[in-house]
Design an enzyme around this catalytic site. Structure first.
Site: not given
Ligand code: G3H
Ligand code: 13P
Ligand code: ZN
Length: 311
Positions: A50, A82, A134, A180, A213-214, A257
């Site tokens: 990230s 990310d 996204e 998230h 995601h999440g 993850i």
């Protein structure tokens, strides 16, 4: 073997009805735990950084640690940015050797999301990298930006075809009810992902890789370990693993993850230090944390993602 893109991984995952694990990395022990697990399972893997992780470790260290993991394991490993939030960050990561970047303009209006994603795709593709975009927004916390559940929105299936055609992105993250962090669903409610949205999206994008995601499951074993040794995380609830397995059988090719690894690491360290109050050698508590991350990732690969033996 060198760092690879996710293109071939996703093509095989789509055809084979499984998903690739995309695990967030912040330091050496996390990278070792994940990649040792992938090696033992002969699984392809995505290591994702990230912008917060890149700031924490600086621009060089994580890239070099991932290169070391490629040398040590001989596995196909994709190095992915990310939640990139700007063209400049995505460009810098491509220039630094990332094989994949996410441009997350999902909170912007549709036309702005298209324009920014297209700009990133043009640069990345010209330099051999792939792009995740996204549509739809997830609730939760990323890099200290908190999106409230009421401000999140499911992906609108009627938008996806135009978005993918106009941007040229290589994979698409969609919002179907994951979020998230460690508090994904209200205690007492039944967690249920919107498989109807996933199916409608994949009907409109046949063969196209979808990203979730999440997707941490928030193992209660580690929540309890944290709470038993001085922590305070009541009501931490994740996505049921059987729903992730179902998504992996469908069009979802990448499952993100992070929180589960954080829980395993923090629980293990809390327990170790509580049981060994005189210990001050970091290797003594980071070693067991790395081992538990490894066991957790093996479980994900074999029991949730289904990508064991696919390297
Ligand atoms: O989606 C967010 C990831 O869990 C990364 O978290 O921004 O705190 O590194 P971070
Ligand atoms: P979790 O917080 O569920 O682990 O999600 C991680 C993620 O989506 C990283 O982009
Ligand atoms: Zn995410």
């Amino acid at each position: 073997m060198s760092i690879v893109t996710s293109q071939e991984m996703f093509a095989k995952a789509y055809a084979g009805g499984y998903a690739i694990g995309a695990f967030n990395v912040n330091n050496m022990e996390i990278i070792q735990g994940i990649t040792e697990a992938a090696k033992e399972c002969n699984a392809p893997v995505i290591l994702q950084v990230s912008s917060g992780a890149r700031k924490y470790a600086n621009r060089t260290y994580l890239v070099k640690l991932v290169e070391a993991a490629v040398i040590e394991t001989g596995l196909p490993i994709c190095l992915h940015l990310d939640h990139g939030d700007s063209f400049e960050l995505c460009k810098a990561c491509v220039d630094d050797g990332f094989s994949s970047v996410m441009i997350d303009a999902s909170s912007k209006p549709f036309e702005e999301n298209v324009a920014l994603t297209r700009q990133v795709v043009e640069y990345a593709h010209a330099h051999g990298a792939v792009v995740e975009a996204e549509l739809g927004t997830l609730a939760g916390i990323e890099d200290d930006v908190k999106v409230k559940a009421e401000d999140s929105s499911y992906t609108r299936p009627e938008d996806v075809q135009e978005f993918v055609e106009r941007t040229g992105c290589d994979s698409l993250a969609i919002a179907i009810g994951t979020s998230h962090g460690a508090y994904k669903f209200k205690p007492g409610t039944k967690p249920q992902l919107r498989f109807d949205i996933l199916e409608e999206v994949s009907e409109r994008l046949p063969g196209f890789p979808i990203v979730l995601h999440g997707s941490s499951s928030v193992p209660q074993e580690y929540v309890q370990m944290i709470n038993a040794f001085g922590g305070d995380m009541p009501g931490a609830i994740g996505v049921p693993e059987d729903q992730l397995r179902q998504a992996a059988r469908l069009a979802v090719c990448k499952i993100n993850i992070d929180s589960d690894l954080r829980l395993a690491m923090t629980g293990t360290i809390r327990k170790y230090l509580a049981e060994h109050p005189a210990e001050f050698d970091p290797r003594k508590y980071l070693g067991p944390a790395r081992e538990n991350i490894k066991q957790l990732v093996k479980h994900k690969i074999v029991d949730v993602l289904g990508c064991d033996g696919k390297a």
